[in-house]
Design an enzyme around this catalytic site. Structure first.
Site, PDB file in Angstrom:
ATOM      1  N   THR A   1      37.395   7.965 -20.267  1.00  0.00           N
ATOM      2  CA  THR A   1      36.508   8.163 -19.177  1.00  0.00           C
ATOM      3  C   THR A   1      37.077   9.549 -18.493  1.00  0.00           C
ATOM      4  O   THR A   1      38.141  10.044 -18.797  1.00  0.00           O
ATOM      5  CB  THR A   1      36.967   7.173 -18.033  1.00  0.00           C
ATOM      6  OG1 THR A   1      38.393   6.717 -17.942  1.00  0.00           O
ATOM      7  CG2 THR A   1      36.068   5.628 -18.526  1.00  0.00           C
TER       8      THR A   1
ATOM      9  N   HIS B   1      41.582  -0.721  -9.701  1.00  0.00           N
ATOM     10  CA  HIS B   1      42.107  -0.657 -10.779  1.00  0.00           C
ATOM     11  C   HIS B   1      43.847  -0.665 -10.715  1.00  0.00           C
ATOM     12  O   HIS B   1      44.335  -0.217  -9.442  1.00  0.00           O
ATOM     13  CB  HIS B   1      41.796   0.539 -11.497  1.00  0.00           C
ATOM     14  CG  HIS B   1      40.342   0.493 -12.216  1.00  0.00           C
ATOM     15  ND1 HIS B   1      39.148   0.630 -11.693  1.00  0.00           N
ATOM     16  CD2 HIS B   1      40.005   0.245 -13.802  1.00  0.00           C
ATOM     17  CE1 HIS B   1      38.531   0.592 -12.550  1.00  0.00           C
ATOM     18  NE2 HIS B   1      38.870   0.024 -13.879  1.00  0.00           N
TER      19      HIS B   1
ATOM     20  N   LYS C   1      46.047   4.260 -13.258  1.00  0.00           N
ATOM     21  CA  LYS C   1      44.853   4.898 -13.557  1.00  0.00           C
ATOM     22  C   LYS C   1      44.772   6.477 -12.632  1.00  0.00           C
ATOM     23  O   LYS C   1      45.031   6.454 -11.781  1.00  0.00           O
ATOM     24  CB  LYS C   1      43.782   3.931 -13.105  1.00  0.00           C
ATOM     25  CG  LYS C   1      42.264   4.585 -13.285  1.00  0.00           C
ATOM     26  CD  LYS C   1      41.197   3.656 -13.405  1.00  0.00           C
ATOM     27  CE  LYS C   1      39.812   4.148 -13.786  1.00  0.00           C
ATOM     28  NZ  LYS C   1      39.561   4.424 -15.102  1.00  0.00           N
TER      29      LYS C   1
END
Length: 242
Positions: free
Chosen positions: A76, A131, A135
């Site tokens: 990502t 999250h 992250k």
């Protein structure tokens, strides 16, 4: 059975992928991390799964192309340039890129697209994701995937309607905007909720990830599905035949 190689094997997702490969009774072809021998891994793999870092993507794609090996990209935080690289690689090899390999999230995105299309522009859309504290990117790749599904359902491009972050005197909500909110803390693997809000009623579609194993299982299923496909760029909905 497939020989599955893992790029980013020492990370948390890499370890979850190794467990998922074993659980699915595939062969673990090996893994690489920073400064690893990508060419050797590609030569011993039927398919590779990449959960490393955006900065490593170009070299990973080059190794896959050189060996003619399909690749699943679950990394990502990708920028527009990375998607150009993936498009270029898809001319030579089958490649599947997604912001989330969970089968549940894949179905959720399908439902979000349907809801956005059927409810229409009178319903406001807000996406909230949570999250773990480590992250590094926000909004999450999954939140953006869900935003793209919602925008697509309305026949729009997400870049034209996304509203990311509100602070201060922002004024009234922009009609037609798709809002994003990111929460960080603890050890949350990934919670996502898409809120559709109209006068006097609300609809929420959500997915809660309890551990990284769900992403690993989906990635392994996608990797196995990708073997033998023609060169091109594929998506998780195709894996579920949506």
């Amino acid at each position: 059975m497939a020989r599955i190689g893992i790029i980013g094997s020492a990370g948390r997702m890499g370890q979850a992928l190794q467990a998922a490969v074993a659980a699915a009774e595939h062969d673990y072809a090996g893994g690489v991390d920073r400064d690893g021998d990508l060419a050797a891994l590609a030569a011993h793999s039927d398919v590779m799964v990449d959960f490393s870092a955006p900065g490593a993507l170009e070299a990973n794609l080059e190794a896959a192309i050189a060996a003619g090996v399909p690749m699943v990209v679950g990394t990502t935080g990708l920028a527009e340039r990375h998607h150009w690289l993936i498009d270029g690689a898809a001319v030579s090899i089958p490649i599947l890129q997604t912001g989330n390999t969970s089968l549940g999230v894949t179905l959720l995105a399908h439902l979000v697209r349907e809801a956005a299309q059927r409810l229409g522009p009178d319903w406001d859309i807000e996406i909230v994701e949570t999250h773990h504290r480590m992250k590094v990117d926000a909004p999450s790749g999954t939140a953006l995937l869900l935003g793209e599904a919602a925008a697509d359902g309305r026949g729009e491009a997400l870049g034209d309607v996304a509203q990311r972050g509100r602070d201060g005197l922002t004024g009234a909500r922009v009609p037609g905007a798709i809002g994003f909110a990111s929460l960080r803390g603890g050890s949350v693997a990934g919670d996502h909720a898409v809120h559709f809000l109209a006068d006097n009623e609300r609809l929420t579609l959500s997915h809660l990830a309890e551990n990284r194993g769900i992403f690993a299982r989906g990635a392994v299923r996608a990797a196995h599905w990708l073997i033998g496909r023609a060169p091109g760029r594929y998506t998780m909905p195709q894996v579920l035949d949506l």
